[in-house]
Design an enzyme around this catalytic site. Sequence first.
Site, PDB file in Angstrom:
ATOM      1  N   VAL A 232       0.974  -1.127  -0.018  1.00 30.68           N
ATOM      2  CA  VAL A 232       0.021  -0.059  -0.178  1.00 30.68           C
ATOM      3  C   VAL A 232       0.987   1.352  -0.010  1.00 30.68           C
ATOM      4  O   VAL A 232       1.769   1.376   0.779  1.00 30.68           O
ATOM      5  CB  VAL A 232      -0.788  -0.103   1.246  1.00 30.68           C
ATOM      6  CG1 VAL A 232      -1.780   1.309   1.160  1.00 30.68           C
ATOM      7  CG2 VAL A 232      -1.728  -1.126   1.161  1.00 30.68           C
ATOM      8  N   HIS A 233       0.648   2.151  -1.075  1.00 31.35           N
ATOM      9  CA  HIS A 233       1.377   3.431  -0.901  1.00 31.35           C
ATOM     10  C   HIS A 233       0.826   4.222   0.105  1.00 31.35           C
ATOM     11  O   HIS A 233      -0.140   4.338   0.500  1.00 31.35           O
ATOM     12  CB  HIS A 233       1.146   3.931  -2.450  1.00 31.35           C
ATOM     13  CG  HIS A 233       2.150   5.149  -2.661  1.00 31.35           C
ATOM     14  ND1 HIS A 233       2.135   6.471  -2.053  1.00 31.35           N
ATOM     15  CD2 HIS A 233       2.838   5.180  -3.533  1.00 31.35           C
ATOM     16  CE1 HIS A 233       2.963   7.177  -2.557  1.00 31.35           C
ATOM     17  NE2 HIS A 233       3.478   6.352  -3.481  1.00 31.35           N
ATOM     18  N   PRO A 234       1.889   4.981   0.756  1.00 32.24           N
ATOM     19  CA  PRO A 234       1.378   5.909   1.931  1.00 32.24           C
ATOM     20  C   PRO A 234       0.588   6.703   1.481  1.00 32.24           C
ATOM     21  O   PRO A 234      -0.053   7.513   2.737  1.00 32.24           O
ATOM     22  CB  PRO A 234       2.918   6.203   2.532  1.00 32.24           C
ATOM     23  CG  PRO A 234       3.875   6.113   1.196  1.00 32.24           C
ATOM     24  CD  PRO A 234       3.321   5.191   0.351  1.00 32.24           C
TER      25      PRO A 234
END
Length: 395
Positions: A232-234
């Site tokens: 998951v990208h931040p």
Amino acid sequence: MTEAVLAGIRVLDFTRYVSGPYATMLLADAGAEVIKVEPPGGEVTRTLPPLLKTEEGEISTYFLRLNRGKKSVTLDARSAEDRPVLEELIRSADVLVENFRPGTLESWGLDWERLQQLNPRLVYASISGFGHSDSPCRDWPAFNLVAEAMAGVVSQLPTPEKRPRAAGLPFGDTVASLHAVNGIVMALLRRTRTGRGSRVDIAMYDAMLSMNEWSIAVQSGAGVEVDLGTDVHPWFAPYGLFEASDGWLCICVATDPHWQAFCRVAGWDDLAVDPRLQRGLDRAANFHDLIEPRLREWLATLTAREAAVRLAEAGVPAAPLQRPADLLEDEQARARDMIIDAPATAGTSIKLAGNPVRIEPRPAAHATGFSEPGQHNEEILAGLRPFPDDVSASA
């Protein structure tokens, strides 16, 4: 056809393994005359696996992938007997490229000052693990993984639950190669104004650290350690690799318009207006609870290519995850001349990655074949001065 971009430029290639040969191959692709200066019998990578079997025998694929379009001369750069020939060769050159550990050319009596005496117009490019200037790690040996690890370029950072993984491809080598080519071309351009050569000092560590600029900026500016291995990208979602019915694809929803377009493609009218998903940060925070279950359900009905095509045509960055076998037949790669057929022997060819630099109008086609050790001794060296019998015998 237009003349090749680097036509008339002579490059002496003292390199081996990956970082140097990849750089000089790109110069050869651009039309430079690249002369591979090898020890008698050939450089070390000519024998490395994997091997391509031909009617003439076995050839190193390791060597073939990085040495197309080059000529070859053989001499012992460290011997007093071959020194006059070597120095005349240097006088005839525009560029010299090497990727030995710092101090190697100096041990041959060819430091930068001596090279300038021999040829004031010479561009001398070195590629090493940590550069030639004074530094704590200057004399450390390095391969690509060393540079990647020390520069923090790994697919996930170590935690108690997961171990770090290397990127898998030789980025530590090839990115340094690209910077070397860039530096060489810039030095040649400066030479047109000053008449003098330059020294180009490329460190693999420097090249990889420059690739890691995002993590460095985030750590410095926000105090956040970016986990390069997370699914998951931040700040964005969905952003990453996701599984479809027959394989994987990447999806990059980086903006709010991307999210709205994605919802239209997937038929998610409710999620398009959900107040919890209107910003990238909110979508990242709620990805596992609100987006991931629906995404898995939608992708299960589509192949990776079908999903990627639908999204890309709607303006959402996406693409199927392709394996090397897919790339050999990829229509996009063929259309861009990024898969080429290079003749390995008289009756055998090998498919290789092409050169990504495309200049219009297109220059004349360059040579893509491969040379035997010392194949061009007579052509190259005889025009300079008489050379020892043991060198000419291998021509």
